[in-house]
Design an enzyme around this catalytic site. Structure first.
Site, short mmCIF file in Angstrom:
data_model
loop_
_atom_site.label_atom_id
_atom_site.label_comp_id
_atom_site.label_asym_id
_atom_site.label_seq_id
_atom_site.Cartn_x
_atom_site.Cartn_y
_atom_site.Cartn_z
N HIS A 395 0.82 -1.21 0.00
CA HIS A 395 0.00 0.00 0.00
C HIS A 395 0.85 1.27 0.00
O HIS A 395 0.33 2.36 -0.24
CB HIS A 395 -0.92 0.00 1.22
CG HIS A 395 -2.27 0.58 0.96
ND1 HIS A 395 -2.49 1.53 -0.02
CD2 HIS A 395 -3.48 0.37 1.56
CE1 HIS A 395 -3.78 1.86 -0.02
NE2 HIS A 395 -4.39 1.17 0.93
N ASP A 399 -2.10 2.27 -4.70
CA ASP A 399 -3.34 2.74 -4.08
C ASP A 399 -4.42 1.67 -4.21
O ASP A 399 -4.43 0.88 -5.16
CB ASP A 399 -3.81 4.04 -4.73
CG ASP A 399 -2.85 5.20 -4.46
OD1 ASP A 399 -2.19 5.17 -3.40
OD2 ASP A 399 -2.78 6.11 -5.30
#
Length: 423
Positions: A395, A399
């Site tokens: 992450h 995204d």
């Protein structure tokens, strides 16, 4: 007669210490020139250490699992002639990389690493009788054979060093009548035995990599359901028509093709992240890591330039790489350099999984089991072949929206397989 001392060789690449993984000789053994005496492991590969001389093993310089410095004493050998020669042999890279990857560790009783093990008379290690309550010494392979045969190893006499039970001992025990062997009948009884297995070699490297990945990577996972009815029909049709001449296709080459096509629109996912230098490298080439479970643990051979291979070419290379990894024959180059990883447990795939990102990559796609399920299409209940993709992403780099859109793109390609081959 003289003594020949072999020191731990310099493996190269600036490595100052290595892990001793496995001995192939013991004190008292007669060995030949160029015979492999031990396996050692660096951060990148398992390396075989050959003996440059023939003679009799006098002493071993460490225990499996011990980290040894380059230049430290590895083994002493009694040789013809004057001896007193210190030698640093040329290490031979074994065809087994270290991470994600080496020799299977053998259970040891709580043994403290010693400077070296030696017999005062330079004879082979004596057979030590096991006392009642002592844990029998045996390799994992011997223990598995005994477990499969329903044999308690405490009843088996070991003829190896320190009373270790060898395959030959198990064969001799199994050839005896059950009553003569003293085997107790199976029943509902309490078990008080336990086994301590040193975390060494490949298992240590896997543990380190998994721990590092979970500690450093901000994992998030995304699961998508896919209707693979049309894809499975196409696969079976191609196998029926071309399987005999070109080889049978599994789902993996189709999944690889779907990744290649989808990644064209998501270059941020075909990437590696150097979090120390704070640099993301987006790769044009698609090098797909194929997570493969072998007898020694998890390995990830790499299908290079998947974007340039045809369906059958990629299928053949996947099969070759997987077989090489399972048989510990994959080279160091074949197990490094992936830009994205594909992992599948096949029929054991379950419904959902949360795979660990293979750092420094930023994405791993997991394939779950294909099952027939009733689904609603145009208001009608029909039976379709369904399969989940369980994927994990870093992450810090990817995204959530991009990850979801990427997997949705893969889903669309697999549900409409003709699109896989439209440029």
């Amino acid at each position: 007669m003289g003594t020949h001392v072999i020191k731990m060789p310099d493996i190269g690449e600036g490595i100052a210490q290595v892990e001793l993984v496995e001995w192939f000789v013991k004190v008292g053994d007669i060995i030949a020139e160029d015979q492999v005496v031990a396996d050692v492991m660096t951060d990148k590969a398992t390396v075989e250490i050959p003996s440059p001389v023939s003679g009799k093993v006098l002493a071993l310089g460490g225990q499996p699992g011990e980290v040894m410095a380059v230049g430290s004493e590895l083994i002493r050998i009694e040789v013809e002639g004057s001896g007193n020669h210190v030698d640093v042999p040329q290490a031979k890279p074994a065809e087994v990389p270290a991470a994600p990857v080496a020799a299977k560790p053998e259970p040891q009783k709580d043994v403290k690493p010693a400077a070296y093990q030696a017999s005062a008379s330079h004879e082979a290690a004596p057979i030590v009788p096991r006392q009642p309550g002592d844990k029998p010494l045996a390799s994992p392979a011997v223990r598995k054979r005994a477990l499969d045969a329903g044999i308690e190893l405490r009843y088996v006499h070991g003829s190896g060093p320190a009373g270790r039970i060898l395959h030959e001992d198990l064969d001799a025990f199994m050839s005896k009548p059950q009553s003569a062997a003293g085997q107790t009948p199976n029943g509902y009884a309490r078990r008080t035995d336990s086994e301590q297995v040193p975390v060494i070699g490949l298992r240590r490297k896997i543990a380190q990599r998994m721990q590092d990945a979970k500690r450093r990577v901000a994992h998030f996972s995304y699961v998508e359901e896919i209707d693979v009815t049309a894809l499975e029909a196409l696969r079976q049709q191609l196998n029926s028509k071309h399987g005999d001449s070109r080889g049978k296709l599994t789902l993996l080459p189709f999944l690889v093709r779907a990744l290649v096509v989808a990644l064209r629109d998501f270059p941020q996912i075909n990437a590696t992240y150097d979090d120390e230098a704070q640099i993301i490298t987006r790769h044009g080439a698609v090098h797909v890591g194929i997570a493969t479970q072998g007898d020694n643990g998890l390995m990830v051979p790499v299908l290079r330039h998947a974007e340039a291979g045809s369906l059958w070419a990629n299928a053949g290379e996947i099969s070759r790489l997987a077989n090489a990894a399972r048989n510990n024959k994959a080279s160091r180059e074949e197990l490094s350099g992936s830009t994205i990883t594909l992992t599948s447990l096949g029929a054991l795939g379950g419904i959902v999984s949360t795979p660990v990102v293979n750092t420094p990559e930023v994405a791993i796609v997991g394939v779950n089991r294909m099952v027939e399920r009733p689904v609603v299409i145009d208001g009608q209940i029909v039976v379709r072949k369904m399969m989940n993709l369980s994927s994990s992403f870093d992450h810090r780099v990817v995204d959530g929206m991009d990850a979801a859109l990427f997997i949705q793109a893969v889903r669309g390609l697999l549900e409409q397989p003709a699109c896989l081959f439209v440029e």
